[in-house]
Design a protein around this motif. Structure first.
Motif, short mmCIF file in Angstrom:
data_model
loop_
_atom_site.label_atom_id
_atom_site.label_comp_id
_atom_site.label_asym_id
_atom_site.label_seq_id
_atom_site.Cartn_x
_atom_site.Cartn_y
_atom_site.Cartn_z
N ALA A 40 0.83 -1.21 0.00
CA ALA A 40 0.00 0.00 0.00
C ALA A 40 0.86 1.26 0.00
N ILE A 41 1.89 1.28 0.87
CA ILE A 41 2.77 2.44 0.93
C ILE A 41 3.57 2.58 -0.37
N SER A 42 4.05 1.45 -0.91
CA SER A 42 4.86 1.49 -2.13
C SER A 42 4.05 2.04 -3.30
N ILE A 43 2.82 1.55 -3.45
CA ILE A 43 1.97 2.03 -4.56
C ILE A 43 1.73 3.53 -4.43
N MET A 44 1.41 3.97 -3.21
CA MET A 44 1.13 5.39 -3.01
C MET A 44 2.34 6.24 -3.37
N GLN A 45 3.52 5.85 -2.91
CA GLN A 45 4.72 6.66 -3.14
C GLN A 45 5.18 6.59 -4.59
N VAL A 46 5.08 5.43 -5.21
CA VAL A 46 5.49 5.29 -6.62
C VAL A 46 4.57 6.12 -7.52
N VAL A 47 3.27 6.00 -7.31
CA VAL A 47 2.33 6.75 -8.14
C VAL A 47 2.50 8.24 -7.94
N ASN A 48 2.66 8.68 -6.69
CA ASN A 48 2.90 10.10 -6.44
C ASN A 48 4.19 10.57 -7.11
N GLY A 49 5.23 9.71 -7.08
CA GLY A 49 6.48 10.06 -7.74
C GLY A 49 6.31 10.17 -9.25
N ILE A 50 5.52 9.26 -9.84
CA ILE A 50 5.27 9.31 -11.29
C ILE A 50 4.62 10.63 -11.67
N PHE A 51 3.56 10.99 -10.98
CA PHE A 51 2.82 12.19 -11.37
C PHE A 51 3.54 13.47 -10.91
N GLN A 52 4.44 13.34 -9.96
CA GLN A 52 5.29 14.49 -9.61
C GLN A 52 6.25 14.79 -10.76
N SER A 53 6.81 13.72 -11.34
CA SER A 53 7.70 13.91 -12.49
C SER A 53 6.92 14.45 -13.69
N ILE A 54 5.73 13.89 -13.91
CA ILE A 54 4.90 14.38 -15.02
C ILE A 54 4.53 15.84 -14.80
N THR A 67 -0.59 25.90 -11.19
CA THR A 67 -1.57 25.39 -10.22
C THR A 67 -2.53 24.41 -10.87
N LEU A 68 -3.04 24.77 -12.06
CA LEU A 68 -3.98 23.89 -12.76
C LEU A 68 -3.33 22.55 -13.10
N VAL A 69 -2.08 22.61 -13.56
CA VAL A 69 -1.37 21.38 -13.91
C VAL A 69 -1.19 20.50 -12.68
N LEU A 70 -0.82 21.10 -11.55
CA LEU A 70 -0.60 20.31 -10.33
C LEU A 70 -1.90 19.71 -9.81
N ASN A 140 17.96 19.32 -8.90
CA ASN A 140 18.45 19.35 -10.28
C ASN A 140 18.58 17.91 -10.79
N ILE A 141 17.49 17.37 -11.35
CA ILE A 141 17.47 15.99 -11.82
C ILE A 141 16.85 15.92 -13.20
N ASN A 142 17.03 14.76 -13.85
CA ASN A 142 16.42 14.50 -15.16
C ASN A 142 15.01 13.95 -14.94
N ASP A 143 13.99 14.79 -15.23
CA ASP A 143 12.60 14.36 -14.98
C ASP A 143 12.22 13.13 -15.81
N TRP A 144 12.68 13.07 -17.04
CA TRP A 144 12.33 11.92 -17.90
C TRP A 144 12.96 10.63 -17.37
N GLY A 145 14.20 10.72 -16.95
CA GLY A 145 14.85 9.53 -16.38
C GLY A 145 14.18 9.09 -15.09
N MET A 146 13.83 10.07 -14.25
CA MET A 146 13.15 9.74 -13.00
C MET A 146 11.77 9.14 -13.27
N LEU A 147 11.08 9.69 -14.28
CA LEU A 147 9.76 9.14 -14.64
C LEU A 147 9.88 7.70 -15.10
#
Length: 376
Positions: A40-54, A67-70, A140-147
């Motif tokens: 449960a924790i892993s899914i929540m954090q992974v999905v949040n990380g995905i959409f944070q990168s997006i 604001t609208l995008v977030l 300072n990271i590569n958003d595409w790589g992190m995604l």
């Protein structure tokens, strides 16, 4: 709840809350609780990380509508988490075959993914900071790589869950095969006993001529009492080779003799009226599977009914190329809910499908009917 602690400590606190609730309140097995809490924790954090990168990628392209995008990314993250949790619930819904040993195997890969996510957040932080013109200040990271890493972690999680489902299905299938093999061995024993009774019957018939000679001799000497006593002994011997239900199939006759005899000992009224076609493609073993499982279920249902009202009625009729079997038994409303399910009915359905037939059940308040149709 918002804790003023580091991200890893907050994750540990969340895990402890979920573990305590699952184990102490829901009374789930510890291994199942641990796996589902970490998942449960892993899914929540992974999905949040995905959409944070997006969101980070879109914010740079859609400034000043940050604001609208977030908001859109947050709503999409909630939707993905919701459907992901639904899939997990469906997978881990408690089943009879659930094995905590197999569940324990999931701990290592899921925990590894969680640690990777924790390392990412510890290294790069969990918040993106931008200046007034929308350019990133930190991290300072590569958003595409992190995604790509986050999406890979997400699919790895569900690959593990999918593998678990297949493992559980295989475990359940093995259990059913073991029970079916045990049942086949029982039916083989019945067939061996039928052969023994058949040999005894042949020997009895072979000796009939001698028995008649003895009776004739006693009658000629007017020893009527001895003749009657001898005749009674012959009648008792005859009954040991006969069956209470004559179907035309010795294997089924022996099976019904054993099963229905047990039912009568329990005070259940028994009625049997059927003839099995001599020329048909139905294997004796398949007939035994049908009648054995059906009568066992019927006896079990009758045990919940008052003795004077309990009954089992077995009938069968051939119509053209079809052989129709009906087994009716008494039951009560409390037991009715569980009737018609389980391995026994699955075995009967498997036999019906083998002969291009069908199985139907009819529930009523005080009786239960099982109908089996076979193409012969």
């Amino acid at each position: 709840m918002n804790f003023r602690v580091s991200f890893p400590v907050a994750t540990i606190l969340e895990l402890l809350v979920l573990l305590g609730y699952g184990y102490l309140v829901l009374k789930c097995p510890l291994a199942l609780t641990a796996v589902t809490a970490i998942l449960a924790i892993s899914i929540m954090q992974v999905v949040n990380g995905i959409f944070q990168s997006i969101g980070s990628i879109l914010c740079e392209a859609a400034f000043p509508h940050v604001t609208l995008v977030l908001v859109i990314c947050s709503l999409m993250a909630l939707a993905v988490i919701y459907f992901s949790y639904r899939y997990v619930i469906k997978t881990f819904r408690i089943r009879q075959s659930i094995s905590t040993h197999y569940i324990g195997l999931l701990l290592l890969p899921i925990l590894f993914i969680l640690l990777v996510i924790q390392h990412i957040f510890m290294t790069y932080g969990s918040t993106i900071i931008v200046n007034s013109d929308g350019r990133r200040i930190f991290p300072n990271i590569n958003d595409w790589g992190m995604l790509l890493i986050q999406v890979s972690a997400y699919f790895c999680l569900f690959a593990v869950v999918f593998a678990y489902r297949k493992l559980e299905d295989n475990f359940e299938l093995q259990t059913q095969n073991a029970l079916l093999e045990q049942q086949v061995n029982t039916q083989t024993h019945y067939m061996q006993e039928v052969q023994m009774r058949y040999d005894q019957t042949r020997a009895f018939r072979h000796d009939l001529k001698s028995h008649f000679m003895v009776l004739g001799s006693l009658i000629e000497r007017t020893e009527n009492q001895k003749a009657v006593a001898y005749l009674n002994k012959l009648d008792v011997a005859k009954n040991t080779f006969s069956f209470p239900c004559q179907t035309g199939n010795m294997v089924v006759d022996l099976l019904l003799s054993d099963k229905l005899g047990l039912a009568q000992q329990k005070g259940i009224k028994v009625e049997c009226n059927m003839t099995i076609p001599s020329e048909s493609i139905i294997d004796d073993m398949d007939l035994c599977i049908v009648f054995s499982n059906a009568i066992d279920n019927a006896i079990n249902a009758c045990e919940f009914v008052e003795e004077k009202e309990s009954y089992i009625i077995i009938s069968a009729v051939q119509k053209g190329r079809f052989f129709m079997i009906e087994i009716e038994n008494s039951c009560n409303e409390g037991h009715k809910k569980g009737t018609g399910t389980g391995l026994g009915l699955k075995n009967i359905r498997a036999v019906a499908e083998k002969y291009n037939g069908a199985v139907s059940v009819d529930h009523e308040v005080e009786n239960f009917k099982l109908n089996v149709l076979l193409l012969i």
